[in-house]
Design an enzyme around this catalytic site. Sequence first.
Site, mmCIF file in Angstrom:
data_model
loop_
_atom_site.group_PDB
_atom_site.id
_atom_site.type_symbol
_atom_site.label_atom_id
_atom_site.label_comp_id
_atom_site.label_asym_id
_atom_site.label_seq_id
_atom_site.Cartn_x
_atom_site.Cartn_y
_atom_site.Cartn_z
ATOM 1 N N LYS A 39 53.520 -9.862 28.495
ATOM 2 C CA LYS A 39 54.446 -10.857 27.932
ATOM 3 C C LYS A 39 54.101 -11.239 26.498
ATOM 4 C CE LYS A 39 52.013 -14.918 29.546
ATOM 5 N NZ LYS A 39 51.622 -15.684 30.714
ATOM 6 N N ARG A 134 48.877 -26.588 35.879
ATOM 7 C CA ARG A 134 50.134 -25.864 35.742
ATOM 8 C C ARG A 134 50.540 -25.484 37.161
ATOM 9 N NH1 ARG A 134 50.926 -20.699 31.820
ATOM 10 N NH2 ARG A 134 50.557 -19.616 33.766
#
Length: 365
Positions: A39, A134
């Site tokens: 990514k 997260r």
Amino acid sequence: MGRSTYPQLEINLKKLESNVREILARCGSQGVEVAGVIKGFNGILECAEVFASAGCNFIASSRLEQLEAVKDAGFDIPLMLIRVPMLTEAAEAVRLADISLNSEKEVLRALNEEAEKQGKVHEVMLMVDLGDLREGFWEKEELLDAALMCENELKGIALSGIGTNLGCYGSVSATVEKMEELISCAEMIEAKIGRELRYISGGATTSLIRIVDGDMPARINHLRVGEGIILGRDLQELWGYDMSYLHTDVFTLKAEVIEVRDKPSHPVGEIMFDAFGNRPVYEDRGIRRKALLGVGKLDYAFPDKIYPRDKGIEVLGASSDHTILDIEEAEKDIKIGDVLEFDVCYASLIYATSSANVKIVMTSD
Ligand SMILES: *Cc1c(COP(=O)(O)O)cnc(C)c1O
């Protein structure tokens, strides 16, 4: 054609391959498989191919579009979805990814339904939040409950392991203690399902410090690494580790000089707002030699996150399509039409590889 030659992002595939091999060798010697995370460079296929050919065990991305491109290219490597799937992407997640990271029972049920529909078994790793705040299960009982549901109820789902993520939001360090806490979560699940989990995934680049220090607990057998392979800057610059075996210049941002002129360093007139609605403070250093580049925030987002390769050049700032340099002390004589080179970091690279205006060029010198 309406297509400029610059800005360019030059990618050195040979240096990238060398980085992949260095990290894989170090992880491999400690029994750790690596998912190469694509990514950071927007899934550029040539780079993903280097990941696969150099021996990564998985290709991983948070974005299904990037996994789809890899799948369509026909690479023979398992694909991993590392952002917990949205409910609305369950069908595509099952179609494109062999394995995904998960943290919600509702999503797991949706993946199961899709897997049964598509006649597949979809593998999952359950994420545990060890304090970075997260993704991931927070309560251990809830984690166990989801694991048991995958193991006993969902025929389309195979529970292959658990994982965690550290140092992304909460800046929490991947200490030996955190790794051991993850292992104890795995062992809690194993005691109830009566078999060993295939993977315990200890994190991302930030967890590479355990490999470098040589004290990764033995049962951690998987990491998901992006930055530490493609740039190798964070562990050296933020953590002070010697990573001199990595090339930090796999990526080169190249931009063309479109104006060179002596100008004041302080704006002249009533100071209001800049192009992005901010009100910066400008230091008055008198008249300075300045250069303007045909590249801007649209291409790399953060003027303080690109680093001139030439000595004595300072990035003063940028608007969407222009970058302003102070070249008063530049060692090189800079002229109109010169192409200047910059190092990038993760934050600027994700933009440079996603900007429609940046021409991507591969080299292997
Ligand atoms: C982005 C990401 C990674 C890779 O992070 P790097 O810091 O680039 O190594 C690994 N795991 C997850 C879940 C991610 O979102």
